[in-house]
Write a protein that holds these residues in place. Structure first.
Motif, PDB file in Angstrom:
ATOM      1  N   UNK A 255       0.821  -1.206   0.000  1.00  0.00           N
ATOM      2  CA  UNK A 255       0.000   0.000   0.000  1.00  0.00           C
ATOM      3  C   UNK A 255       0.859   1.261   0.000  1.00  0.00           C
ATOM      4  N   UNK A 256       1.790   1.364   0.952  1.00  0.00           N
ATOM      5  CA  UNK A 256       2.561   2.610   1.071  1.00  0.00           C
ATOM      6  C   UNK A 256       3.585   2.750  -0.053  1.00  0.00           C
ATOM      7  N   UNK A 257       4.079   1.618  -0.574  1.00  0.00           N
ATOM      8  CA  UNK A 257       5.031   1.690  -1.689  1.00  0.00           C
ATOM      9  C   UNK A 257       4.358   2.215  -2.952  1.00  0.00           C
ATOM     10  N   UNK A 258       3.035   2.056  -3.025  1.00  0.00           N
ATOM     11  CA  UNK A 258       2.298   2.503  -4.208  1.00  0.00           C
ATOM     12  C   UNK A 258       1.876   3.965  -4.122  1.00  0.00           C
ATOM     13  N   UNK A 259       2.069   4.603  -2.959  1.00  0.00           N
ATOM     14  CA  UNK A 259       1.696   6.006  -2.856  1.00  0.00           C
ATOM     15  C   UNK A 259       2.511   6.833  -3.854  1.00  0.00           C
ATOM     16  N   UNK A 260       1.876   7.782  -4.540  1.00  0.00           N
ATOM     17  CA  UNK A 260       2.653   8.667  -5.418  1.00  0.00           C
ATOM     18  C   UNK A 260       3.574   9.552  -4.593  1.00  0.00           C
ATOM     19  N   UNK A 261       4.728   9.869  -5.154  1.00  0.00           N
ATOM     20  CA  UNK A 261       5.683  10.733  -4.463  1.00  0.00           C
ATOM     21  C   UNK A 261       5.321  12.179  -4.780  1.00  0.00           C
ATOM     22  N   UNK A 262       4.944  12.977  -3.785  1.00  0.00           N
ATOM     23  CA  UNK A 262       4.531  14.367  -4.045  1.00  0.00           C
ATOM     24  C   UNK A 262       5.668  15.184  -4.642  1.00  0.00           C
ATOM     25  N   UNK A 263       5.269  16.188  -5.371  1.00  0.00           N
ATOM     26  CA  UNK A 263       6.250  17.136  -5.897  1.00  0.00           C
ATOM     27  C   UNK A 263       6.648  18.052  -4.749  1.00  0.00           C
TER      28      UNK A 263
END
Length: 280
Positions: free
Chosen positions: A204-212
């Motif tokens: 789940x957390x690995x799939x979070x998009x990385x914010x700009x």
């Protein structure tokens, strides 16, 4: 996120399916191979013979309860999984799993709370095997500004709070490095506990998009950090912390074995000065 509000029973880490149904032999072999230990080496450690270890692993010999515990000790098997080995061998679990809010653990809870409160103004918290927060001090609450309300609902999860785009992630200046550190830490835990819920959390957390964000920008005045810091913005300042994690020595209870105390040590003088000014 005070210690009183965060306190609750630690959830089960839920070992992988297939303990009693597989039999103790295949499970012991799996742990031995995971630890990269030969049958001969394990036999020497456990004061046994390679032949006996082979017989146990193939099901030709049923180990005694003492032997199961001895082999598990020498293979550094987590306490929860030692109970699974005993069940697979036909024995009762050896280690209790006491709810964290049980009166039996009053002394433990009080001690942990005194410890993390004594660490103020620096952040400190206690998490269980699923990275759910069971206690936290005011230094941790300080970092929660701007976190989405749904992430603050219990059970509070450190990985979700840190890596979710509506959590701390947009304010972490070196997010890519810190994210890689946290995911690698979770991978090691999955290898240790073989927990399907933990693997699901990781995915789940690995799939979070990385914010700009301003991640990976070089600071104006580089600091010679002694370990990878978490650099997080707070009210226009960049605070730097080094994470340290402590566990209990030789725990005799599943719940206690899966607790970890994480402290965030200021990594530069500016962070020290700022935190003391807030709580002076």
């Amino acid at each position: 996120m005070t210690t009183a509000a965060a306190r609750r029973s630690a959830p089960s880490a839920a070992p992988v399916a297939g303990s009693a149904d597989k039999g103790v032999g295949p499970l012991l072999r799996a742990w031995r191979e995971r630890r990269r230990v030969s049958q001969l080496e394990l036999a020497l450690r456990a004061d046994s013979s390679a032949r006996h270890i082979s017989f146990i692993e193939t099901g030709r010999s049923r180990p005694s309860e003492e032997m199961v515990l001895r082999l598990a000790e020498h293979l550094d098997v987590p306490v929860r999984e030692r109970n699974a080995l005993l069940l697979a061998a036909g024995y009762a679990p050896h280690y209790p799993e006491t709810p964290l809010d049980s009166p039996r653990l009053d002394t433990l809870r009080e001690g942990m709370e005194r410890l993390i409160q004594g660490y103020e103004p620096y952040p400190a918290l206690v998490v269980d095997a699923m990275y759910d927060v069971v206690a936290a001090n005011r230094g941790v609450v300080l970092l929660m500004d701007g976190v989405a309300e749904h992430l603050l609902q219990p059970p509070l999860n450190v990985m979700r709070l840190t890596l979710h785009p509506e959590g701390l992630a947009p304010r972490i200046r070196n997010l890519r490095e810190w994210r890689g550190h946290l995911l690698a830490q979770m991978e090691r835990q999955i290898g240790l506990y073989r927990s399907e819920p933990l693997r699901a959390l990781y995915e789940e957390v690995a799939a979070y998009p990385v914010p700009e964000t301003a991640a990976d920008e070089e600071p104006a005045e580089p600091v010679p950090y002694f370990a990878l810091p978490m650099q997080i913005e707070h009210e226009g300042r960049v605070l730097s912390f080094i994470s340290s994690i402590s566990t209990f020595n030789t725990p005799m209870d599943v719940t206690v074995a899966e607790l970890a105390i994480e402290t965030l040590l200021p990594a530069d003088p500016a962070t020290v000065k700022y935190l003391h000014s807030l709580m002076s």
